[in-house]
Scaffold this active site. Structure first.
Site, short mmCIF file in Angstrom:
data_model
loop_
_atom_site.label_atom_id
_atom_site.label_comp_id
_atom_site.label_asym_id
_atom_site.label_seq_id
_atom_site.Cartn_x
_atom_site.Cartn_y
_atom_site.Cartn_z
N TRP A 15 -14.63 -62.02 -10.58
CA TRP A 15 -13.97 -62.80 -11.64
C TRP A 15 -12.45 -62.72 -11.55
O TRP A 15 -11.75 -63.44 -12.27
CB TRP A 15 -14.41 -62.30 -13.01
CG TRP A 15 -15.83 -62.54 -13.37
CD1 TRP A 15 -16.84 -62.99 -12.54
CD2 TRP A 15 -16.43 -62.34 -14.66
NE1 TRP A 15 -18.02 -63.07 -13.25
CE2 TRP A 15 -17.80 -62.68 -14.54
CE3 TRP A 15 -15.96 -61.91 -15.89
CZ2 TRP A 15 -18.68 -62.60 -15.62
CZ3 TRP A 15 -16.83 -61.83 -16.96
CH2 TRP A 15 -18.18 -62.18 -16.83
N LYS A 16 -11.95 -61.81 -10.73
CA LYS A 16 -10.49 -61.59 -10.64
C LYS A 16 -9.92 -61.33 -12.04
O LYS A 16 -10.59 -60.70 -12.85
CB LYS A 16 -9.82 -62.77 -9.95
CG LYS A 16 -10.49 -63.11 -8.61
CD LYS A 16 -9.64 -63.99 -7.78
CE LYS A 16 -10.39 -64.40 -6.52
NZ LYS A 16 -9.53 -64.94 -5.51
N HIS A 99 -9.83 -55.85 -1.15
CA HIS A 99 -9.69 -57.32 -1.28
C HIS A 99 -8.31 -57.72 -0.80
O HIS A 99 -7.33 -57.00 -1.00
CB HIS A 99 -9.91 -57.73 -2.74
CG HIS A 99 -10.03 -59.20 -2.90
ND1 HIS A 99 -8.92 -60.03 -2.95
CD2 HIS A 99 -11.11 -60.02 -2.98
CE1 HIS A 99 -9.32 -61.28 -3.07
NE2 HIS A 99 -10.65 -61.30 -3.09
N GLU A 169 -13.95 -61.94 4.55
CA GLU A 169 -13.22 -62.98 3.82
C GLU A 169 -11.96 -63.35 4.58
O GLU A 169 -10.92 -62.70 4.42
CB GLU A 169 -12.81 -62.45 2.43
CG GLU A 169 -13.97 -62.09 1.53
CD GLU A 169 -13.59 -62.27 0.06
OE1 GLU A 169 -14.30 -63.02 -0.61
OE2 GLU A 169 -12.58 -61.70 -0.39
N GLY A 175 -9.35 -69.19 -1.82
CA GLY A 175 -8.59 -70.07 -2.71
C GLY A 175 -8.17 -71.36 -2.02
O GLY A 175 -7.22 -72.01 -2.44
N SER A 215 -13.79 -69.77 -0.64
CA SER A 215 -14.03 -71.17 -1.02
C SER A 215 -15.51 -71.56 -0.98
O SER A 215 -15.86 -72.67 -0.56
CB SER A 215 -13.19 -72.11 -0.15
OG SER A 215 -11.82 -71.83 -0.35
N GLY A 236 -15.36 -66.23 -5.47
CA GLY A 236 -14.21 -66.06 -6.36
C GLY A 236 -14.24 -67.09 -7.47
O GLY A 236 -14.96 -66.94 -8.46
C1 PEP Z 1 -12.17 -64.14 -3.31
O1 PEP Z 1 -11.01 -64.06 -3.77
O2 PEP Z 1 -12.82 -63.11 -3.07
C2 PEP Z 1 -12.71 -65.47 -3.04
C3 PEP Z 1 -13.70 -65.57 -2.21
O3 PEP Z 1 -12.10 -66.51 -3.69
P1 PEP Z 1 -12.53 -68.07 -3.65
O4 PEP Z 1 -14.03 -68.12 -3.69
O5 PEP Z 1 -11.92 -68.63 -4.87
O6 PEP Z 1 -11.97 -68.63 -2.39
#
Ligand code: PEP
Length: 255
Positions: A15-16, A99, A169, A175, A215, A236
């Protein structure tokens, strides 16, 4: 809930620094709970900010609780820190470490290694994030990944690998507007497994789940997991959108 014969996949929601209120946090949980309880093969992990961990409820839940970070210290004069034992006491089963957003804020591989060891000592599963900033045609990014894995797992004991999840990741895909293709995820996942096997021995790493993050939406989730041959996803933005997250859970569970 560890990955077992029954639970073959894992989807983690990061959830950040969202949402802003307890009410909104409870609302997200409420909307995800039903779908999570209907999954047959997939573990759902929700990683809210620390202050909302209690909003995830106590005792048996259709999801596992996760945290987004942990202190390298056991206890004491470390203002602002939250220890692995405290997380364990809040029924946290998984914790994200390394992260890219924390690495950007100064978290080093050595700190990631200390955090993983603290989590293992407390009996919490570490979700170790790795990923290159950019891809170059010379394959330099593979060395970046190898070094991150090697140094972030320095001193981690083989016997504790049952409490490790690796989240690949690629930073450029976080993002962003587009995720990595399933075929590229597959190639990289094979490489990550090979590096882990060279470090610890094949028999110790076969059960380490490899996830993809960057993403992910319900539109690409199926292709990434299927073609990428990964054990699940780290999500994310879509993790605080219950409708989108529920669809991701359903798509992955149906594979
Ligand atoms: C994340 O920050 O771990 C991530 C995967 O973000 P997003 O899915 O928004 O790209």
């Amino acid at each position: 809930m560890p990955i077992t014969k029954k639970y073959k996949k894992i989807v983690i929601g990061n959830w950040k620094q969202n949402p802003t209120t307890h009410e909104a946090a409870k609302n997200i949980v409420k909307h995800i709970k039903k779908t999570a309880s209907e999954l047959k093969k997939t573990i759902t992990v929700l990683c809210p900010p620390f202050v909302f961990l209690q909003n995830l409820g106590k005792g048996e839940q259709p999801f596992s609780k996760g945290a987004q970070d942990v202190s390298v210290f056991e206890s004491g004069s470390h203002t602002g820190e939250v220890s692995a034992e405290m997380l364990k006491d809040c029924e946290v089963e998984y914790t994200i470490v390394g992260h890219s957003e924390r690495r950007k804020a100064g978290e080093t591989d050595a700190m990631v290694a200390s955090k993983i060891k603290a989590l293992h000592f407390a009996g919490v599963t570490a979700v170790m994030c790795i990923g290159e900033d950019n891809r170059d045609s010379g394959g330099q990014y593979l060395d970046t990944l190898k070094n991150q894995i090697k140094h972030s797992l320095a001193g981690v004991e083989k016997k504790n690998l049952s409490h490790l999840v690796v989240a690949y990741e690629p930073v450029w895909a976080i993002g962003a507007t587009q995720a990595m293709s399933g075929a590229d995820v597959h190639e990289t996942a094979i490489y990550i497994k090979k590096v882990l096997a060279d470090l610890f021995g094949h028999e110790y790493v076969v059960k380490v789940p490899i996830l993809y993050g960057g993403s992910v939406t319900f539109r690409n989730a199926g292709e990434i997991v299927k073609e990428g041959h990964v054990d699940g996803l780290l999500v994310g933005r879509e993790s605080i959108n219950p409708e989108g997250f529920n669809e991701i859970l359903k798509v992955v569970d149906a594979l």
